[in-house]
Design an enzyme around this catalytic site. Structure first.
Site, PDB file in Angstrom:
ATOM      1  N   ASP A 190       0.789  -1.020   0.157  1.00 39.58           N
ATOM      2  CA  ASP A 190      -0.065   0.064  -0.035  1.00 39.58           C
ATOM      3  C   ASP A 190       0.800   1.087  -0.019  1.00 39.58           C
ATOM      4  O   ASP A 190       1.939   1.164  -0.329  1.00 39.58           O
ATOM      5  CB  ASP A 190      -1.085   0.050   1.275  1.00 39.58           C
ATOM      6  CG  ASP A 190      -2.174   0.667   0.667  1.00 39.58           C
ATOM      7  OD1 ASP A 190      -2.310   1.789   0.728  1.00 39.58           O
ATOM      8  OD2 ASP A 190      -3.348  -0.013   0.958  1.00 39.58           O
ATOM      9  N   HIS A 251      -2.942   3.153  -4.700  1.00 35.96           N
ATOM     10  CA  HIS A 251      -2.339   2.505  -3.422  1.00 35.96           C
ATOM     11  C   HIS A 251      -0.917   1.971  -3.616  1.00 35.96           C
ATOM     12  O   HIS A 251      -0.477   0.997  -3.112  1.00 35.96           O
ATOM     13  CB  HIS A 251      -3.032   1.608  -2.792  1.00 35.96           C
ATOM     14  CG  HIS A 251      -4.485   2.154  -2.289  1.00 35.96           C
ATOM     15  ND1 HIS A 251      -4.673   2.812  -1.064  1.00 35.96           N
ATOM     16  CD2 HIS A 251      -5.717   2.013  -2.637  1.00 35.96           C
ATOM     17  CE1 HIS A 251      -5.806   3.066  -0.753  1.00 35.96           C
ATOM     18  NE2 HIS A 251      -6.504   2.928  -1.854  1.00 35.96           N
ATOM     19  N   ASP A 307      -9.458  -0.496  -5.941  1.00 36.14           N
ATOM     20  CA  ASP A 307     -10.248   0.216  -5.226  1.00 36.14           C
ATOM     21  C   ASP A 307      -9.520   1.593  -5.182  1.00 36.14           C
ATOM     22  O   ASP A 307      -8.341   1.653  -5.333  1.00 36.14           O
ATOM     23  CB  ASP A 307     -10.505  -0.343  -3.877  1.00 36.14           C
ATOM     24  CG  ASP A 307      -9.310  -0.117  -3.098  1.00 36.14           C
ATOM     25  OD1 ASP A 307      -9.120   0.374  -1.914  1.00 36.14           O
ATOM     26  OD2 ASP A 307      -8.261  -0.874  -3.514  1.00 36.14           O
ATOM     27  N   GLU A 308     -10.344   2.625  -5.105  1.00 29.41           N
ATOM     28  CA  GLU A 308     -10.079   3.958  -4.797  1.00 29.41           C
ATOM     29  C   GLU A 308      -9.019   4.798  -5.534  1.00 29.41           C
ATOM     30  O   GLU A 308      -8.261   5.539  -4.992  1.00 29.41           O
ATOM     31  CB  GLU A 308      -9.772   4.119  -3.388  1.00 29.41           C
ATOM     32  CG  GLU A 308     -10.636   3.766  -2.269  1.00 29.41           C
ATOM     33  CD  GLU A 308     -10.535   3.971  -0.829  1.00 29.41           C
ATOM     34  OE1 GLU A 308     -11.358   4.023   0.068  1.00 29.41           O
ATOM     35  OE2 GLU A 308      -9.232   3.963  -0.590  1.00 29.41           O
ATOM     36  N   TRP A 376     -17.453  -7.227  -1.692  1.00 35.53           N
ATOM     37  CA  TRP A 376     -18.303  -5.979  -1.399  1.00 35.53           C
ATOM     38  C   TRP A 376     -17.955  -5.457  -0.069  1.00 35.53           C
ATOM     39  O   TRP A 376     -18.438  -5.980   0.836  1.00 35.53           O
ATOM     40  CB  TRP A 376     -19.557  -6.520  -1.440  1.00 35.53           C
ATOM     41  CG  TRP A 376     -20.827  -5.363  -1.235  1.00 35.53           C
ATOM     42  CD1 TRP A 376     -20.900  -4.435  -1.938  1.00 35.53           C
ATOM     43  CD2 TRP A 376     -21.953  -5.412  -0.251  1.00 35.53           C
ATOM     44  NE1 TRP A 376     -22.034  -3.469  -1.471  1.00 35.53           N
ATOM     45  CE2 TRP A 376     -22.516  -4.323  -0.526  1.00 35.53           C
ATOM     46  CE3 TRP A 376     -22.196  -6.268   0.821  1.00 35.53           C
ATOM     47  CZ2 TRP A 376     -23.515  -3.820   0.602  1.00 35.53           C
ATOM     48  CZ3 TRP A 376     -22.926  -5.701   1.616  1.00 35.53           C
ATOM     49  CH2 TRP A 376     -23.947  -4.537   1.497  1.00 35.53           C
ATOM     50  N   TYR A 404     -15.529  -3.944   9.510  1.00 34.88           N
ATOM     51  CA  TYR A 404     -14.404  -3.409   9.589  1.00 34.88           C
ATOM     52  C   TYR A 404     -13.814  -3.377  11.117  1.00 34.88           C
ATOM     53  O   TYR A 404     -14.445  -2.545  11.950  1.00 34.88           O
ATOM     54  CB  TYR A 404     -14.440  -2.043   8.964  1.00 34.88           C
ATOM     55  CG  TYR A 404     -14.065  -2.050   7.681  1.00 34.88           C
ATOM     56  CD1 TYR A 404     -14.614  -3.219   6.607  1.00 34.88           C
ATOM     57  CD2 TYR A 404     -13.544  -1.067   6.724  1.00 34.88           C
ATOM     58  CE1 TYR A 404     -13.980  -3.304   5.148  1.00 34.88           C
ATOM     59  CE2 TYR A 404     -13.190  -0.827   5.628  1.00 34.88           C
ATOM     60  CZ  TYR A 404     -13.633  -2.090   4.780  1.00 34.88           C
ATOM     61  OH  TYR A 404     -13.384  -1.986   3.483  1.00 34.88           O
ATOM     62  N   ASP A 406     -11.103  -2.288  12.427  1.00 36.79           N
ATOM     63  CA  ASP A 406     -10.866  -0.979  12.936  1.00 36.79           C
ATOM     64  C   ASP A 406     -11.635   0.134  13.108  1.00 36.79           C
ATOM     65  O   ASP A 406     -11.097   1.241  13.862  1.00 36.79           O
ATOM     66  CB  ASP A 406      -9.471  -0.389  11.804  1.00 36.79           C
ATOM     67  CG  ASP A 406     -10.177  -0.027  10.410  1.00 36.79           C
ATOM     68  OD1 ASP A 406     -11.200  -0.907  10.105  1.00 36.79           O
ATOM     69  OD2 ASP A 406     -10.055   1.047   9.875  1.00 36.79           O
ATOM     70  N   TRP A 455      -7.840  -3.085   9.141  1.00 35.05           N
ATOM     71  CA  TRP A 455      -6.843  -1.995   8.674  1.00 35.05           C
ATOM     72  C   TRP A 455      -6.075  -1.336   9.855  1.00 35.05           C
ATOM     73  O   TRP A 455      -6.533  -1.249  10.897  1.00 35.05           O
ATOM     74  CB  TRP A 455      -7.423  -0.806   7.687  1.00 35.05           C
ATOM     75  CG  TRP A 455      -8.345  -1.540   6.671  1.00 35.05           C
ATOM     76  CD1 TRP A 455      -9.855  -1.635   6.851  1.00 35.05           C
ATOM     77  CD2 TRP A 455      -7.753  -2.090   5.480  1.00 35.05           C
ATOM     78  NE1 TRP A 455     -10.211  -2.112   5.596  1.00 35.05           N
ATOM     79  CE2 TRP A 455      -9.184  -2.324   4.815  1.00 35.05           C
ATOM     80  CE3 TRP A 455      -6.732  -2.077   5.165  1.00 35.05           C
ATOM     81  CZ2 TRP A 455      -9.142  -2.922   3.647  1.00 35.05           C
ATOM     82  CZ3 TRP A 455      -6.686  -2.594   3.700  1.00 35.05           C
ATOM     83  CH2 TRP A 455      -7.838  -2.973   2.999  1.00 35.05           C
ATOM     84  N   THR A 456      -4.710  -1.007   9.654  1.00 37.79           N
ATOM     85  CA  THR A 456      -4.008  -0.672  10.743  1.00 37.79           C
ATOM     86  C   THR A 456      -3.398   0.803  10.991  1.00 37.79           C
ATOM     87  O   THR A 456      -2.378   0.890  11.419  1.00 37.79           O
ATOM     88  CB  THR A 456      -2.869  -1.603  10.981  1.00 37.79           C
ATOM     89  OG1 THR A 456      -2.213  -1.794   9.572  1.00 37.79           O
ATOM     90  CG2 THR A 456      -3.469  -3.117  11.009  1.00 37.79           C
ATOM     91  N   GLU A 457      -4.244   1.700  10.157  1.00 39.28           N
ATOM     92  CA  GLU A 457      -3.646   3.233  10.498  1.00 39.28           C
ATOM     93  C   GLU A 457      -3.448   3.275  11.851  1.00 39.28           C
ATOM     94  O   GLU A 457      -2.471   4.135  12.378  1.00 39.28           O
ATOM     95  CB  GLU A 457      -4.355   4.254   9.939  1.00 39.28           C
ATOM     96  CG  GLU A 457      -4.261   4.221   8.285  1.00 39.28           C
ATOM     97  CD  GLU A 457      -5.307   3.248   7.642  1.00 39.28           C
ATOM     98  OE1 GLU A 457      -5.788   3.485   6.404  1.00 39.28           O
ATOM     99  OE2 GLU A 457      -5.866   2.253   8.144  1.00 39.28           O
TER     100      GLU A 457
END
Length: 572
Positions: A190, A251, A307-308, A376, A404, A406, A455-457
Site C-alpha cells: 500500500d 495505493h 479500489d479507490e 463487497w 471493519y 478498525d 486496517w492498521t492506520e
C-alpha cells in the site's frame, strides 16, 4: 399477554442455555447424553488412516499446551479412546460428527477439514473444563453433528500500514483455526509500505519496505520469501488458505518510491499514488511481480485491489503520454483506462491458472465471471452487490458495517473510526449478514462467504491489535459458520464470557463488552494532525472505510505495550 410472551422467551432461552456446550461457532446439532468421558494422561488417541496422523499429533500438542495433559498416541491406530475417522459418505467440506460417550470419543468426517474442525470443537470442550483432584478432565457425553454455513470464512490483516511480523501472524492463524475460520487475506502492499520480497525487484522491500503509517523513516520491514513459505505452510496445517493482496493500480506509493519509472504521477495529497498505464513496461513489471507472488501461494488466488483509484487518477488526466494513449484507444475517460489496466493485469493472473480477487469497484469492468471473486465492502452502495450478483460473480461479504474491525466497538472508546456514529459492536458482527443483506441476495449461491477486515492506520502495537480483534473474531466465526435459525445471542454471550479465560491464559488483551472498565482501551501513537487537515486525512486514511475519526482524544500509549516481534528488518 406481553408478560406471558416474555416468560415463554425466557424459558426458551434458558432451555437453550441448558442444552448448550461452550463451542464457538455454535454447531448445527448438539444432543447431550448420559454420562461423562474422563480424559487424562492415560487417554489414547489415534487413527487407522495414515493421512490423519498429522492431525493426531496436532491435537496432542494443543491439549498439552492447554491443559498439560499428555495424550498417548496409539501407534496401532485401532482401539483408541479418541478415534479419528474418515467416513465414506460424502459431506460438505468441513462437516463433521463428534460423538462423546463414557467409553470413547469418535471424530469423523468424509474430509480432513471436517476431522480437524471436529477436533477444534473437542479442544474447546476440553479447555472449558477444570481438572478434578485426580487430574481428570470430565467431558459431558454428547453427539454433535455440524457443518459450515459458508465455505469462505475470512479475516484480512493489513500489514502495509503497520508491520507485525511472523510470530504474531502465526498466533492469529492459531485463533482462526480455533474458531474454524479458513481464509487469511493478507494486505501486503500500500502507500505506507511494501512487505513481500520480490527477488527480481529487490528495491521493493529495501526501499519500498521502509516506513510505516506512524513513522515514515522506520527501517524496512517485510517478509522474505522463506518467511512467506513458512507462514503459508503453517496456515495449511490448520486448513487456512492464505491469499496475498498486491494493490493496483492505486495505493502504489511504496512501490513507486522504489521504482519511480513506473509511477502514474502525483496530485495534491496523493503523491505517486498510481502505476502508469501508458508505460508498456509497467505491465511487464507488474506481471513479473504477480508471477513471483503466485509461486509462493498455493491458493492460486491473488487479490489485485482495484479500489479507490479515483484518489490519484487526476494525475493521469494531466499526463500527455496517457492522454495520447487514451486518444489512440478511443477511451472516453480515465475510468475506461482504469478498466483496461485492471483487465490486463487480471489476464496475467488467469494465465497462471489463478483466480482474480478484487474490491467491488472492479464490478464495473469486464472480468471473467468464472475466474473472479468480488469483495463487497461499501455497504452504502448496495447496488454494487446487486450488480456483482447480476454479472454472476462470486461474492465475499465484507462491508464496513459491521465487518471493519478498525472501527470503534462501542461508545466510550475513542481511537478508531465510526460510520456516522454507528459502531461495529460484537453483537452487530454476530448478527451479520441476516439483518443487513436482503434475503433474495443473501440466498444467492454466488455468496460464498463473509470476511472481516482490519486496517492498521490506528493500530501499531500487538496489544491494540488484540483489543480490536477480540472478541469480535468470535462473533465473526458464528456469523460465518452458523445458520441463523441455530443462533441464540444469549447463549453466545455466555459462551463468550466463558472464552475470556482462554484469552487471559493466552495473554490476549481484549475488549470486554460486558464490563468495559476491566480492560481500558489501548491507544497507539497516531500522527499529530491539525484540525484544519482532518477532512483531508479522513479521505486519505480511510481506504475502504470512509468513517469519522476522533482526533481530539488520541494519545500516545506506547509505554508499557508489548513490542511487536519483527520477522525481518533491513536498513537501506
Amino acid at each position: 399477554m406481553k408478560f406471558k410472551l416474555l416468560i415463554v422467551f425466557l424459558l426458551i432461552a434458558a432451555y437453550g442455555r441448558a442444552q448448550n456446550l461452550n463451542i464457538i461457532p455454535q454447531p448445527q446439532s448438539v444432543n447431550k447424553q448420559e454420562g461423562q468421558f474422563y480424559l487424562n494422561n492415560s487417554t489414547t488417541v489415534g487413527t487407522t488412516d495414515t493421512s490423519l496422523l498429522a492431525l493426531v499429533s496436532y491435537f496432542q500438542k494443543e491439549v498439552h499446551k492447554a491443559k498439560s495433559v499428555a495424550l498417548v498416541q496409539n501407534v496401532n491406530g485401532s482401539g483408541s479412546l479418541i478415534d479419528l475417522k474418515l467416513s465414506s459418505n460424502q459431506q460438505t467440506i468441513g462437516a463433521y460428527t463428534l460423538n462423546i460417550t463414557p467409553e470413547h470419543i469418535t471424530v469423523s468426517s468424509s474430509n480432513k477439514e471436517g476431522v480437524f474442525y471436529g477436533l477444534m470443537s473437542l479442544l474447546q470442550l476440553i479447555k472449558d473444563q477444570q481438572a478434578d483432584n485426580d487430574k481428570n478432565i470430565c467431558l459431558q457425553a454428547c453427539k454433535i453433528t455440524d457443518a459450515p454455513r459458508y465455505q469462505w470464512r475470512g479475516l484480512m490483516l493489513d500489514e502495509a500500514r503497520h508491520f507485525f511480523g511472523k510470530e504474531k501472524v502465526k498466533q492469529l492463524l492459531d485463533w482462526m483455526a480455533y474458531y474454524k475460520l479458513n481464509k487469511f487475506h493478507w494486505h501486503l502492499t500500500d502507500v505506507q509500505g511494501w512487505r513481500i520480497e520480490i527477488k527480481k525487484y529487490p528495491k521493493l522491500t529495501t526501499i519500498g519496505g521502509m516506513g510505516n503509517y506512524s513513522d515514515t523513516s522506520a527501517e524496512a520491514e517485510y517478509y522474505t520469501q522463506n518467511d512467506i513459505r513458512e507462514i503459508v505452510d503453517y496456515a495449511g496445517q490448520r486448513f487456512i488458505t492464505v491469499i496475498p493482496e498486491i494493490d493496483m493500480p492505486g495505493h502504489a506509493t511504496a512501490a513507486n518510491r522504489a521504482y519511480p519509472e513506473y509511477t502514474g504521477g502525483s496530485v495534491a495529497g496523493y503523491p505517486n499514488f498510481t502505476f502508469n498505464p501508458a508505460n508498456e513496461n509497467t505491465y511487464q513489471y507488474l506481471a513479473d511481480i504477480i508471477k513471483e507472488t503466485n509461486s509462493l501461494f498455493p491458493a492460486h488466488m491473488i487479490h489485485l485491489g482495484g479500489d479507490e483509484v479515483a484518489y490519484g487518477v487526476k494525475a493521469w488526466s494531466l499526463d500527455t503520454a496517457i492522454a495520447r494513449m487514451m486518444q489512440k484507444k478511443n477511451f472516453d475517460g480515465v475510468n475506461q483506462l482504469e478498466q483496461y489496466f485492471f483487465k490486463r493485469m487480471a489476464d496475467t493472473v488467469t494465465s497462471l491458472n489463478s483466480k482474480i480477487l478484487a474490491w467491488d469497484e472492479a464490478t464495473g469492468g469486464s472480468l471473467p465471471p468464472d475466474k473472479t471473486i468480488i469483495f463487497w465492502w461499501r455497504q452504502n452502495l448496495p447496488g454494487q452487490l446487486h450488480l456483482a450478483l447480476q454479472k454472476n460473480y462470486q461474492v465475499v461479504l465484507c462491508p464496513r458495517l459491521p465487518l471493519y474491525f478498525d472501527f470503534l466497538q462501542d461508545t466510550g472508546l475513542v481511537a478508531g473510526r465510526n460510520w456516522n456514529g454507528v459502531f461495529n459492536r460484537v453483537t452487530d458482527v454476530y448478527n451479520f449478514p441476516d439483518r443487513q443483506v436482503p434475503a433474495d441476495e443473501l440466498n444467492s449461491k454466488l455468496i460464498v462467504g463473509v470476511q472481516a477486515n482490519i486496517w492498521t492506520e490506528t493500530i501499531e502495537s500487538e496489544k491494540r491489535l488484540d483489543f480490536m480483534l477480540f472478541p469480535r473474531i468470535a462473533g465473526l466465526a458464528e456469523a460465518a459458520w452458523t445458520l441463523p435459525e441455530q443462533k441464540n445471542e444469549l447463549v453466545f454471550a455466555d459462551k463468550l464470557k466463558a472464552d475470556f479465560k482462554n484469552y487471559d491464559a493466552a495473554g490476549i488483551y481484549y475488549y470486554n463488552p460486558f464490563e468495559p472498565s476491566l480492560h481500558p482501551e489501548v491507544v497507539d501513537f497516531v500522527p499529530r494532525i491539525k484540525l484544519v487537515k482532518a477532512r483531508s486525512y479522513v479521505r486519505h486514511a480511510s481506504k475502504r472505510r470512509h468513517g469519522k475519526i476522533n482526533h481530539n482524544k488520541y494519545a500516545s500509549s506506547k509505554k508499557g505495550h508489548k513490542s511487536s516481534k519483527r520477522s525481518h528488518k533491513k536498513r537501506k
